[in-house]
Design an enzyme around this catalytic site. Structure first.
Site: not given
Ligand code: PLP
Length: 285
Positions: A33, A52, A148, A180, A205
């Protein structure tokens, strides 16, 4: 107005948007996703999210049913059809629906592509001014968090625990260090003004907002260090904050109920948020 969703080539009312019970996203979480923000009707940092997406599907041997250029067009059309000014576009691609439930990749099955939008005034979210609390939970996820994947049960449990505790996010801990947030990247500002965030690896991620914030900070000669940090270090830091497409930069003022620094929203998180919002507006497509 019933929101409009996109499902496999058609724009349909969300209430009528359907996929098969044999869809591998439903049966195996065999899918990927993306979530991109929408500001003033435009997609934020779209190229980064689509890059990504391509990487994630590549890592699981899934071919996108459309080019990323076409996907961006479809996202724009979905935003327009929903007359969405501010919010997010959610996109999910799965390995499709086979005739039965077999684990190996099916042959000759078209992937499922679904998109819908959510309205949210990200820029004016009250939590950005007030700051949020986070709780810590063990990181019980698999070893390919760089993908993701729609397999989000660990994050569902982590974020439910946060919600039950009245916190805005859960920080996940592995080997004594924060990996995270449940759906965000974790940052601190040390007492000597270094912005610290964990380096990209299979453990987290690679956040698109993280990438932009790190680059924007470096362009402004702010000191950035990519390394893992502990909860004790975060509690002793000047500031903490999280980044994500759906919240931009959000200050963290407590961890497990204990104050970070002076327990107030700090100037660096506020400044980086403003810098990011300017970037987002200036580069949205
Ligand atoms: N880490 C995780 C596990 C996430 O699910 C997300 C976003 O959904 C992020 C970090 C932040 O990523 P982004 O800045 O691309 O939204």
């Amino acid at each position: 107005m019933d929101p409009i969703a996109y499902v496999n080539g058609s724009f349909v009312p969300l209430s009528e948007a359907k996929v098969s019970v044999l869809d591998r996203g439903f049966l195996f979480a065999d899918g990927i996703y993306e979530v991109a923000a929408v500001l003033d009707g435009k997609l934020v940092d779209s190229a980064s999210h689509l890059a990504r997406l391509e990487r994630s599907v590549g890592e699981i041997g899934l071919a996108l049913p459309e080019t990323t250029a076409r996907i961006e067009e479809l996202q724009k059309e979905l935003v327009a059809r929903n007359q969405l000014d501010n919010g997010m576009v959610y996109l999910q691609v799965t390995r499709g629906a086979d005739k039965s439930r077999d684990f190996p990749f099916p042959k000759g099955v078209t992937p499922t592509l679904v998109m819908f939008v959510t309205a949210k005034d990200i820029v004016n979210a009250p939590s950005a001014k007030a700051g949020i609390g986070v709780i810590t939970v063990p990181d019980i996820r698999w070893e390919r968090r760089d993908i993701k994947s729609v397999a989000l049960l660990a994050q569902v449990l982590a974020k439910q625990a946060a919600a039950a505790a009245g916190a805005g996010e859960a920080w996940m801990i592995e080997d004594g260090k924060i990996t995270e947030g449940g759906s965000s990247t974790a940052f601190i500002l040390t007492q000597d003004d270094v912005i610290v965030t964990r380096p990209n690896s299979n453990a987290i991620l690679p956040g698109c907002t993280r990438k932009a914030v790190v680059a924007l900070a470096a362009e402004r000669q702010l000191r950035v260090e990519e390394r893992a940090f502990t909860v004790a270090e975060a509690l002793g830091a000047k500031e903490a904050f999280i980044t994500s497409a759906s919240a931009f930069v959000q200050p963290v003022i407590t961890i497990d109920g204990k104050p970070v620094g002076n327990g107030k929203v700090g100037p660096m998180a506020t400044r980086l948020r403003e810098i990011y919002v300017d970037f987002a507006r200036a580069t949205a497509v």
